[in-house]
Scaffold this active site. Structure first.
Site, PDB file in Angstrom:
ATOM      1  N   LYS A  63       0.839  -1.204   0.000  1.00 30.85           N
ATOM      2  CA  LYS A  63       0.000   0.000   0.000  1.00 30.85           C
ATOM      3  C   LYS A  63       0.874   1.254   0.000  1.00 30.85           C
ATOM      4  CE  LYS A  63      -3.949   1.889   2.630  1.00 30.85           C
ATOM      5  NZ  LYS A  63      -4.846   1.606   3.778  1.00 30.85           N
ATOM      6  N   SER A 137      -9.434   1.577   2.780  1.00 27.00           N
ATOM      7  CA  SER A 137      -8.550   2.381   1.946  1.00 27.00           C
ATOM      8  C   SER A 137      -7.497   1.563   1.217  1.00 27.00           C
ATOM      9  CB  SER A 137      -7.866   3.450   2.811  1.00 27.00           C
ATOM     10  OG  SER A 137      -7.082   2.880   3.846  1.00 27.00           O
ATOM     11  N   SER A 161     -10.000  -0.676   6.913  1.00 27.32           N
ATOM     12  CA  SER A 161      -9.420  -0.444   5.586  1.00 27.32           C
ATOM     13  C   SER A 161      -8.789  -1.662   4.950  1.00 27.32           C
ATOM     14  CB  SER A 161      -8.371   0.680   5.669  1.00 27.32           C
ATOM     15  OG  SER A 161      -9.003   1.922   5.833  1.00 27.32           O
TER      16      SER A 161
END
Length: 570
Positions: A63, A137, A161
């Site tokens: 990420k 996310s 997330s």
């Protein structure tokens, strides 16, 4: 094939897959293939030297709010980007265990959101239903796994997330106990709550990765010592069958069509696998969840990046900017009042869950479209976190796992338990998998591939993608005159080639129903894969090949479609 050749082949296949799926919004920075191949050579050298590398050869994505040396860390905001001198602890441990990092993935900016659309690098679309959100996310990480580009991906999870996008894609998302994986080198969202999470297509790979990342690093002050046995897989707290807490149906609130029934099916599967189920009151958990954004705890988001957001209003997503901007408002006395309220809710939650080993919940509430999020970005996002927002506030471990399908889309559940119950959650997840949901692998090469028009027929029956691979070099592929367009795969004695394929896993009942629905000239037979295994898969009746165009040279259906679209008149 030697170890280095095998690793090189896997790396090459990943970059081919990136081109095939044509999802540039998944990545912020993709490393040059040559650099990843150099890493493969180093991993091979270490293996040959006798090192134990538990993640050797796994392909990984990271990420974009987690430092990867050699790539900018953007947190989804180009103006915020910096060049880290070293890997984040989690990334360094990933590499040390033998994983090969392909690049950094897109995310909801500053890890603020559960939708995956709040990014200047474009909204990340769902892997197989591109009109819908990917979830955030950790959006790019989840899609990279779901599309079969990588085996494992790192995300973060403050309010869900990692778990929400895992659930929406039918993959595994581990949000371990807070502090199990150090957050050194992670751009904070809420420093005291942030967790580095692991996403993978199966529980075994996800857990193997987590165990390679766990333990204090001497740098992160919130990293925790790991008590003995925290990771030991077990089914019940006292050695007997697990006692699983479940909410009353009315306590779940509104869910997408079919989701309540899918949740009940997961509960039933656990019962039939030997678990004991006890109804519990989840009201204290839901009340705690609301505190995360509706109370003063949101101020920690301003402490993380608020000054940057305030000084760069034109560089920040407007929804993210509004959320973080409002986080400057709560006062100190409001925060202490909310802390006291959280203590009360924590006690009430422990009382409600007493006598249970784990809690089973839907991971989220529905799977919105991109249009629905655009129309109500804050409202939809808040709803998605109904069952996830409380976990880190109450210092609980959580594990999101696939649980079939509902309304033609993946459905997932999460197991939640007290701090350091990670091994227990894994044991109950295994029990859920081992319940009466025996599965059958199915190789697909055409219209049933992820993102293609007939893929929903697999998802509707509880199917999930488990591997992206090729057939053995013993097949030829033909473009058939069908509606929708699809290819025909035939095995040949000579002149065959490897054809790109996806392997999906269907519950036994779903597989039988699917096979019964397959129309001529398609048939289901045994397909030999590149690794020498044979699985059920699509083949074609030879009579249908009369006049069909041989597209073997393309290497696969998606590559053929991309090439065909570029040829005038086709």
């Amino acid at each position: 094939m030697n170890a280095l050749s095998a690793l090189r082949e896997r790396v090459d296949a990943a970059y081919v897959r990136v081109a095939e799926v044509d999802r540039p919004e998944v990545w912020i920075d993709l490393r040059p293939r040559a650099d990843v191949l150099a890493d493969a050579e180093e991993v091979t050298r270490r293996l040959e030297a006798g090192e134990d590398l538990p993640l050797a050869g796994l392909l990984a994505a990271v990420k974009g709010n987690i430092d990867v040396a050699g790539l900018p860390t953007t947190a989804g905001c180009p103006a915020f980007a910096y060049s880290p001198e070293r890997d984040a602890t989690a990334v360094a441990r990933l590499r040390a265990a033998g994983a090969l990092v392909l690049g950094t993935t897109n995310l909801d900016q500053f890890a603020t959101g559960l939708v995956g659309t709040r990014s200047p690098y474009r909204a990340v679309r769902h892997a197989t239903a591109p009109e819908r959100i990917s979830g955030g996310s950790s959006s790019g990480s989840a899609v990279a796994v779901a599309l079969g580009i990588v085996d494992v991906a790192l995300g973060t999870d403050t309010a869900g997330s990692g778990r929400v996008p895992a659930a929406l894609h039918g993959i595994v998302g581990i949000k371990a106990t807070r502090g199990v994986v150090p957050a050194t080198g992670v751009v904070p969202a809420c420093r005291s709550l942030d967790c580095v999470t692991v996403l993978a297509r199966d529980l075994t790979t996800a857990r193997r990765t987590l165990l390679s990342l766990a333990g204090p690093d001497g740098v992160d002050p919130l990293a925790r010592d790991l008590p003995p046995g925290w990771d030991a897989v077990r089914r019940g707290g006292d050695g007997g069958p697990p006692v699983v807490g479940v909410p009353a149906p009315e306590a779940l609130g509104p869910l997408a069509p079919g989701w309540a029934e899918a949740f009940e099916a997961a509960v039933d599967r656990l019962v039939r696998a030997g678990a004991q189920v006890r109804q519990v009151d989840i009201a204290p958990l839901l009340a705690a969840a609301r505190l995360l954004y509706e109370g003063a705890f949101v101020a920690e988001r301003y402490a993380a990046v608020g000054e940057f957001v305030a000084s760069h209003p034109d560089d920040v997503d407007p929804v993210v900017g509004a959320i973080i901007g409002k986080a400057a408002v709560p006062s100190a006395h409001e925060l202490f009042a909310d802390m006291a309220r959280l203590d009360e809710l924590g006690l009430a939650a422990r009382t409600a869950l007493a006598g249970t080993d784990v809690l089973l919940l839907p991971t989220t509430t529905r799977h919105p479209t991109l249009a629905e999020v655009a129309a109500d970005p804050v409202g939809v996002n808040s709803d998605l976190g109904r069952f996830t927002n409380f976990a880190n506030l109450l210092d609980m471990a959580a594990l999101a796992v696939p649980a079939g399908a509902a309304d033609g889309l993946p459905f997932g559940v999460q197991l939640v338990g007290p701090a350091f119950s990670d091994g227990l959650l894994a044991g109950v997840a295994e029990l859920l998998e081992s319940g009466p949901r025996a599965s059958v692998p199915l190789a697909v090469v055409g219209a049933h591939l992820g993102g293609q028009p007939l893929n929903h027929q697999l998802v509707d029956r509880g199917g999930r993608l488990v591997a992206t691979t090729t057939t053995a070099p013993a097949y030829r592929l033909f473009a058939l005159d069908t509606n929708p367009a699809k290819p025909g795969l035939v095995r040949v004695a000579d002149g065959g080639a490897p054809i790109r394929a996806e392997v999906w896993e269907l519950p036994t009942a779903g597989f039988g129903d699917f096979v019964a629905s397959v129309p001529a000239p398609m048939t289901i037979g045994k397909v030999l894969l590149a690794d020498g295994s044979e699985v059920s898969g699509f083949l074609c009746e030879p009579a249908a090949l009369d006049g069909a165009r041989d597209i073997t040279a393309s290497g696969g259906w998606l590559a053929h479609l991309a090439t065909d679209a570029e040829v005038p008149g086709r």
